[in-house]
Design a protein around this motif. Sequence first.
Motif, short mmCIF file in Angstrom:
data_model
loop_
_atom_site.label_atom_id
_atom_site.label_comp_id
_atom_site.label_asym_id
_atom_site.label_seq_id
_atom_site.Cartn_x
_atom_site.Cartn_y
_atom_site.Cartn_z
N SER A 43 77.27 14.78 49.24
CA SER A 43 77.91 14.42 50.51
C SER A 43 77.20 15.20 51.63
N TRP A 44 76.69 14.47 52.59
CA TRP A 44 75.95 15.08 53.69
C TRP A 44 76.60 14.63 54.99
N GLU A 45 77.18 15.59 55.69
CA GLU A 45 77.92 15.25 56.91
C GLU A 45 77.04 15.43 58.14
N PHE A 46 76.96 14.36 58.92
CA PHE A 46 76.28 14.41 60.20
C PHE A 46 77.34 14.51 61.30
N GLU A 47 76.94 14.31 62.51
CA GLU A 47 77.86 14.52 63.62
C GLU A 47 79.07 13.60 63.56
N GLU A 48 78.83 12.34 63.22
CA GLU A 48 79.93 11.38 63.21
C GLU A 48 80.01 10.59 61.90
N TYR A 49 79.19 10.98 60.91
CA TYR A 49 79.13 10.21 59.68
C TYR A 49 79.05 11.15 58.48
N VAL A 50 79.43 10.61 57.32
CA VAL A 50 79.21 11.28 56.04
C VAL A 50 78.45 10.31 55.14
N LEU A 51 77.30 10.75 54.66
CA LEU A 51 76.51 9.98 53.71
C LEU A 51 76.84 10.48 52.31
N SER A 101 81.51 21.60 36.02
CA SER A 101 81.07 21.18 37.35
C SER A 101 80.37 22.34 38.03
N LEU A 102 79.25 22.03 38.66
CA LEU A 102 78.49 23.02 39.42
C LEU A 102 78.39 22.53 40.86
N ALA A 103 78.99 23.29 41.79
CA ALA A 103 78.99 22.92 43.20
C ALA A 103 78.03 23.81 43.97
N TRP A 104 77.16 23.19 44.77
CA TRP A 104 76.16 23.93 45.54
C TRP A 104 76.25 23.48 47.00
N TYR A 105 76.28 24.44 47.90
CA TYR A 105 76.35 24.17 49.34
C TYR A 105 75.14 24.84 50.02
N PRO A 106 73.98 24.19 49.97
CA PRO A 106 72.78 24.79 50.58
C PRO A 106 72.91 24.97 52.09
N LYS A 107 73.77 24.17 52.74
CA LYS A 107 74.09 24.35 54.15
C LYS A 107 75.52 23.87 54.36
N ASP A 108 76.12 24.20 55.48
CA ASP A 108 77.52 23.89 55.70
C ASP A 108 77.79 22.39 55.64
N GLU A 109 76.82 21.57 56.01
CA GLU A 109 77.04 20.13 56.08
C GLU A 109 76.72 19.41 54.76
N LEU A 110 76.23 20.13 53.79
CA LEU A 110 75.74 19.48 52.57
C LEU A 110 76.47 20.01 51.34
N GLU A 111 77.02 19.08 50.56
CA GLU A 111 77.72 19.42 49.31
C GLU A 111 77.05 18.66 48.17
N ILE A 112 76.69 19.38 47.12
CA ILE A 112 76.09 18.78 45.92
C ILE A 112 76.88 19.26 44.72
N ILE A 113 77.44 18.33 43.98
CA ILE A 113 78.24 18.67 42.80
C ILE A 113 77.67 17.92 41.59
N ALA A 114 77.28 18.67 40.57
CA ALA A 114 76.84 18.09 39.30
C ALA A 114 77.97 18.24 38.29
N ARG A 115 78.32 17.13 37.63
CA ARG A 115 79.43 17.14 36.67
C ARG A 115 78.92 16.70 35.30
N PHE A 116 79.45 17.36 34.26
CA PHE A 116 79.10 17.03 32.89
C PHE A 116 80.39 16.97 32.07
N GLU A 117 80.42 16.08 31.11
CA GLU A 117 81.58 16.01 30.21
C GLU A 117 81.13 15.60 28.82
N TYR A 118 81.82 16.15 27.85
CA TYR A 118 81.61 15.77 26.45
C TYR A 118 82.98 15.64 25.81
N ASP A 119 83.20 14.54 25.10
CA ASP A 119 84.51 14.27 24.52
C ASP A 119 84.29 13.71 23.11
N GLU A 120 84.99 14.27 22.15
CA GLU A 120 84.84 13.84 20.76
C GLU A 120 86.22 13.71 20.13
N LEU A 121 86.42 12.62 19.41
CA LEU A 121 87.71 12.45 18.73
C LEU A 121 87.52 11.84 17.36
#
Length: 852
Positions: free
Chosen positions: A301-309, A236-256
């Motif tokens: 996730s982008w947080e505004f004054e009263e909402y989260v998109l 997982s790579l988490a990036w916070y370009p500003k306090d109100e903005l969260e961007i998380i990229a997730r990758f997974e690989y599973d083999e059995l």
Amino acid sequence: MIKHSFRGSRVVNSAASVLATAVTLALTSTAAQAQNTIEEIIVTAQKQMETLQDVPIAVTAFSERDLNNLVAQDIADVGEFAPNVDLSRNSTNQPSYTIRGIGTRDFGVGADPAVGVYIDGVYIGRAGASKVAFNDIQRVEILNGPQGTLFGRNAAAGAVQYITNKPIAEEQGWVKATLGNYDKRKLEGVYNIPLADNLYLRTGALWNERDGDVDNVGPAGPDTFNGEDNWSITSSLAWYPKDELEIIARFEYDELDTGARAQNSATVGPRDGKRSDFDKVASDDDTYQTRELFGASVHISWEFEEYVLTSITAYREFESAYREERDGSADPLYKFSDENFEDNASWNQELRINTTTDGPLNFTVGVNYSYEDAEQTSSIFFSPTSFEKALWETVLGSPYAGNEGVGYDLAFSIPYILAPGPNDLSGYAQFDRIYASGAEALMADEFKESFKVRGKYKSYAAFADATYAATEDLDVTLGVRWTRDEKDFSRFSQFNDFGIGFGFPVQSILDASGNLSREAGTNAIDPFNGTLGWYDQSEAWEEVTPRAVVDYRITEDILTYLSYSEGYKAGGFNSVNMEADSFDPENVKNLELGFKTSWLDYSLRVNGAIFLYEYENLQKLEEKTGACTANGVTTYEFDTFDVEGEGFELSAIWIPVSGLTLSFNTGNLDAEYTRRIIEKDISGSCTDIDEKGESFSETPDLNYSLGINYAYFMDSGAELNFNAAYNYKDSVSRESCKFVEENTDGSVSVYGFDTIDGVFQQINGGAGQPDFVASSCPDQPERQLLNLKVTYMDGSGDWEVATYVLNATDEHGDVMDPGGLGGSLSSSITDGSPTYTRDNPRLYGVEFKYNF
């Protein structure tokens, strides 16, 4: 950094404090160290972070520490300890999920699951991709009852959520090694590192192997069955370009590559006398179970004054394959196996807006789109002799002995089953037989027949859910979801080199419009210029599913709620029947009365719910046998029925003294069919049986779990932790069964019994077999599971060592009906049903973990 607010005015915390909150619950949960109160439990059952005691839904949650205490490797290991929940433990590629008795047990891609599975909010639409190794999991939530508004698609019975750990702004990690019996070897670890002030990376890796516990003494296949062999990596790579903005990229690989499940015959082959409790099998086929899975998602996730998109974009693909022996022996006369290949890719997009205010009105609105491209090939394999025997005894109904080679000669006298005339094969994209006679066919290496399906599915949804605080203590919630499912489904069946249709008897001969040329129930082709190809069907369904909840806080520590919700599961197609029509969508209405309470200065928590539900068109895969099939070969078809059920769930956690946590949960279910007519083979005749009023349940009526956790703190700061988790599932009564009796001459007789119109009676006994006296079927036996673990954690927090015992009482799970050889090819002449797999035996080992 972005903040996430809890719904309503009861709790408001930042994301950092949420992550720091220890998530505990209802089973084997550990109290806060050296405290006498239970810490808050944070869940996302309503698509927002809330305390468990504020959520008007029956939820069971397992924290990261709970998973460690249970030595849980995947969802099946925790499902045992949730009330009214049953998750299959014996299969990875084809697991089944059942909540409150409702599930979908289908190996094909024509039907959808009844329980929705989600990983970090990403919907996992196919069971073959849902059972993954626990790799850096923060918690697991199991939601009982329909979640048709907020989760929507195919969550009619409930939902299972995996929540993984997020990257954080601190360099840390851990590594853990496990050694155990059956040569268990497991290595896993996590590493978290900040790459910049606002960029963090977290990676987890896992490798696991264990030998099987059932020895193979046959000429083919692995040395042991029921082992483990898998590895996975998540990042997982988490990036916070500003306090109100969260961007998380997730990758997974599973083999059995775990290998197929062991099969054993109760009448032939090695066994220890307990039939189902076997530790040796004789296999004559090379079997396997493999899967390769990749997933990627972006969460914004982008947080505004009263909402989260919030935006979730996800792609997921997997390829899986298994080949499994079905006859349960190494006798070449009965050799039979099946094989399944699946290739699946899916894409999901969800957008939603959540309010974050302390005002009286809070809401969630959103839209969702998903697309799935699924392909599957199912095949069956015989030896030439076992196939000819099956022709004689399941199709012709006569003993095979003394007729070797005659069956093929008889079958070869008809050029093609679907040909318009004995010598007219013009205009058909068919191939010639490569064998000229039955004697020549008997010299072949193998008989193989395949059936292919593919599906392209689209789903659209819009949803809204709003809670209004009518008073300081009274909340009213209204929700609604609109869903549209569009499905394109195709089937393809082609006869094999023998030119004989058997397991999949209808060849896909199409007319100029692409419709099946073969009329149902006949061997005529109309028109005669059909071609071999894919048979396509398309259907679309729409549904609106509402939710209404009234919750009232009697005191600060007592919340009660009354909930009405509806669930919907799209219709579908039978994956192995060329002529079957599509089946209708599944709908459920659920009424629930529940409570969430805390007592004794928050040292005791008691939660519970009473529910009633009505299902319309419950989709169920039904086995068709004997006279109820086209040629006597066992097949599976979807039927729909109506069901009514009622029951309850109750959970409690108590800290009587510092360091000691006691937990208990239980569930009960009583359900019956209100509409069900099925076909049964009664002494060679296919008869319609009305089972209205008969009991319905995919799980035991009563189940409960007990947990004890004791944390002893030493003067050095070290902790010695003792954990015990016990689960009990009641026996299940049955109305149909088989008995095996060993005769004085050493032969074995198989007898079938069923309850018809309330009368228990023998329905078959085989040619020349005497009557067998029985007054009822034995109950499916009760099941027990006891897991134990002791952990020593050094006072520095740098390392810990543990020892565990799983299934300490060495229970082997369900005992299937005793039977003979052949599996799905069983006949009343010489065969019965095989005895299937057992649960894992007693497993024990040691763990060493180092934190850095």
